[in-house]
Design a protein around this motif. Structure first.
Motif, short mmCIF file in Angstrom:
data_model
loop_
_atom_site.label_atom_id
_atom_site.label_comp_id
_atom_site.label_asym_id
_atom_site.label_seq_id
_atom_site.Cartn_x
_atom_site.Cartn_y
_atom_site.Cartn_z
N ASP A 171 0.84 -1.20 0.00
CA ASP A 171 0.00 0.00 0.00
C ASP A 171 0.87 1.25 0.00
N LEU A 172 1.97 1.20 0.74
CA LEU A 172 2.88 2.34 0.80
C LEU A 172 3.55 2.57 -0.55
N LYS A 173 3.99 1.48 -1.18
CA LYS A 173 4.63 1.59 -2.50
C LYS A 173 3.64 2.09 -3.54
N LYS A 174 2.40 1.61 -3.47
CA LYS A 174 1.39 2.01 -4.45
C LYS A 174 1.08 3.49 -4.34
N GLY A 218 -9.13 9.88 9.35
CA GLY A 218 -9.65 10.20 8.02
C GLY A 218 -9.98 8.92 7.28
N THR A 219 -9.02 8.46 6.49
CA THR A 219 -9.21 7.21 5.74
C THR A 219 -9.37 6.02 6.67
N GLY A 220 -8.73 6.08 7.82
CA GLY A 220 -8.75 4.95 8.75
C GLY A 220 -10.11 4.60 9.31
N ILE A 221 -11.07 5.51 9.24
CA ILE A 221 -12.40 5.21 9.78
C ILE A 221 -13.29 4.50 8.77
N ASN A 222 -12.76 4.27 7.56
CA ASN A 222 -13.55 3.60 6.53
C ASN A 222 -12.65 2.73 5.65
N VAL A 223 -11.78 1.96 6.28
CA VAL A 223 -10.80 1.18 5.52
C VAL A 223 -11.44 0.03 4.76
N PHE A 224 -12.61 -0.40 5.16
CA PHE A 224 -13.23 -1.52 4.45
C PHE A 224 -13.62 -1.12 3.02
N SER A 225 -13.94 0.14 2.83
CA SER A 225 -14.21 0.62 1.47
C SER A 225 -12.92 0.74 0.68
N ARG A 226 -11.85 1.17 1.34
CA ARG A 226 -10.54 1.31 0.67
C ARG A 226 -10.03 -0.05 0.20
N TYR A 227 -10.22 -1.08 1.03
CA TYR A 227 -9.78 -2.42 0.69
C TYR A 227 -10.99 -3.35 0.50
N SER A 228 -11.96 -2.88 -0.25
CA SER A 228 -13.21 -3.64 -0.41
C SER A 228 -12.97 -5.01 -1.05
N TYR A 229 -11.92 -5.12 -1.89
CA TYR A 229 -11.66 -6.40 -2.54
C TYR A 229 -11.26 -7.48 -1.52
N LEU A 230 -10.66 -7.04 -0.41
CA LEU A 230 -10.31 -8.00 0.63
C LEU A 230 -11.54 -8.49 1.38
N VAL A 231 -12.57 -7.65 1.41
CA VAL A 231 -13.80 -7.99 2.13
C VAL A 231 -14.73 -8.84 1.28
N THR A 232 -14.87 -8.47 0.01
CA THR A 232 -15.87 -9.11 -0.84
C THR A 232 -15.34 -10.25 -1.70
N LYS A 233 -14.04 -10.21 -2.06
CA LYS A 233 -13.50 -11.21 -2.98
C LYS A 233 -12.54 -12.20 -2.35
N VAL A 283 -20.73 -6.99 7.08
CA VAL A 283 -19.95 -6.01 6.33
C VAL A 283 -19.87 -6.37 4.85
N ALA A 284 -19.56 -7.63 4.54
CA ALA A 284 -19.43 -8.04 3.13
C ALA A 284 -20.72 -7.80 2.36
N ASP A 285 -21.86 -8.08 2.97
CA ASP A 285 -23.14 -7.89 2.30
C ASP A 285 -23.42 -6.42 2.07
N VAL A 286 -23.04 -5.56 3.03
CA VAL A 286 -23.28 -4.11 2.90
C VAL A 286 -22.43 -3.53 1.79
N LEU A 287 -21.17 -3.95 1.72
CA LEU A 287 -20.27 -3.42 0.70
C LEU A 287 -20.60 -3.96 -0.69
N ILE A 332 -7.58 -5.81 8.39
CA ILE A 332 -7.59 -4.77 7.36
C ILE A 332 -7.18 -3.40 7.90
N PRO A 333 -7.71 -2.95 9.06
CA PRO A 333 -7.22 -1.67 9.61
C PRO A 333 -5.71 -1.71 9.90
N THR A 334 -5.19 -2.88 10.25
CA THR A 334 -3.77 -3.00 10.55
C THR A 334 -2.92 -2.76 9.30
N ILE A 335 -3.44 -3.17 8.14
CA ILE A 335 -2.72 -2.93 6.88
C ILE A 335 -2.50 -1.44 6.68
#
Length: 275
Positions: free
Chosen positions: A31-34, A96-111, A271-275, A119-122
């Motif tokens: 994530d840092l490199k990206k 900021g971003t940390g309060i909604n990390v599931f949207s940032r990494y939605s692919y980890l949640v849904t796929k 969470v997965a169903d909501v996203l 995920i917050p630890t990432i």
């Protein structure tokens, strides 16, 4: 019975964090490199924004408002200022971003069947690496200002770990709630700016002269972290010499931990169903 379920939830989270530790670390570094990919200066941009902020606040407060005259110390005001701003840069991102990390990494949640608690630890790891670089810069300023290498500096790594753990936990709790309710996410984003101005980052909470307000601010974890940084590099004292700050942080940490475990147990499957 309820206590047993809470302990079981905590055990489950810690077990998942440990089992997936390599993947979490790898994703944090990726994530840092990206984030810096495609930029000519690369990682230097991570420090350019904080440097500009520090210079602007130093000029506005130290030169313009003469805040340095109010510290009552011969140590340069810039050291006091960066002692508060540097931990804030990490906490600001987590608020900021940390309060909604599931949207940032939605692919980890849904796929991918990735543990939600990891995920917050990432995101926390990628920001924490930047924080390490900023703390090194803080130490450089510390020595340039003529401050000694002493045992008080040992409080810095302790403060960093406490900050990481608390805001990792806070990010998990708020991300779960943000996934369920967009109103909660908007509320948290609205509170970010007031928290900056009310957390003792640019003023000394112990010099307010209003005991009731000072006591309330002791229950602000941002105030505690900032105070611990400044105890290490500027005030040259131990954090436990301000017991009200320590007690306030312990109480808020315990309450946040309990709330996170309860919310996680009740909402993580949705969470997965909501996203």
């Amino acid at each position: 019975m309820r206590e047993t379920r809470i302990v079981g939830t905590l055990s489950e989270i810690l077990k998942e964090q440990w089992q997936w530790r390599k993947q979490i670390l790898s994703l944090g570094l990726f994530d840092l490199k990206k984030t810096s990919a495609g930029a000519v200066l690369g990682p230097l941009w991570f420090f350019a924004k904080p440097a500009v902020y520090i210079l602007v606040f130093w000029f506005a407060l130290g030169v313009g408002l003469k805040s340095a005259d109010q510290t009552g110390s011969d140590v340069p005001y810039i050291l006091w200022l960066v002692g508060g701003l540097i931990p804030w840069f990490y906490m600001q991102d987590m608020l900021g971003t940390g309060i909604n990390v599931f949207s940032r990494y939605s692919y980890l949640v849904t796929k991918i069947k990735f543990p939600l608690a990891g995920i917050p630890t990432i995101y926390g790891i990628s920001n924490f690496i930047i924080q390490i670089g900023l703390v090194i810069a803080l130490l450089v300023i510390h020595f340039i200002c003529g401050q000694p290498l002493d045992l008080y500096l040992l409080q810095l790594p302790v403060a960093m770990v406490l900050m990481f753990v608390f805001f990792d936990m806070f990010s998990l709790m708020t991300s779960l709630l943000s996934a369920i309710s967009k109103d909660f996410m908007n509320l948290m984003k609205t509170l970010s700016t007031p928290l900056f101005w009310l957390s003792g980052i640019i003023f000394n909470v112990f010099n307010l002269g209003i005991p009731a307000i000072e006591l309330i601010l002791m229950f602000n974890p941002i105030t505690f972290i900032v105070t611990m940084y400044r105890c290490a590099v500027y005030d040259k004292m131990w954090i436990w010499e301000k017991p009200e700050a320590v007690v306030g942080f312990i109480i808020v940490f315990a309450i946040t931990l309990m709330a996170t475990l309860v919310i996680y147990r009740r909402t993580h499957e949705e969470v997965a169903d909501v996203l």
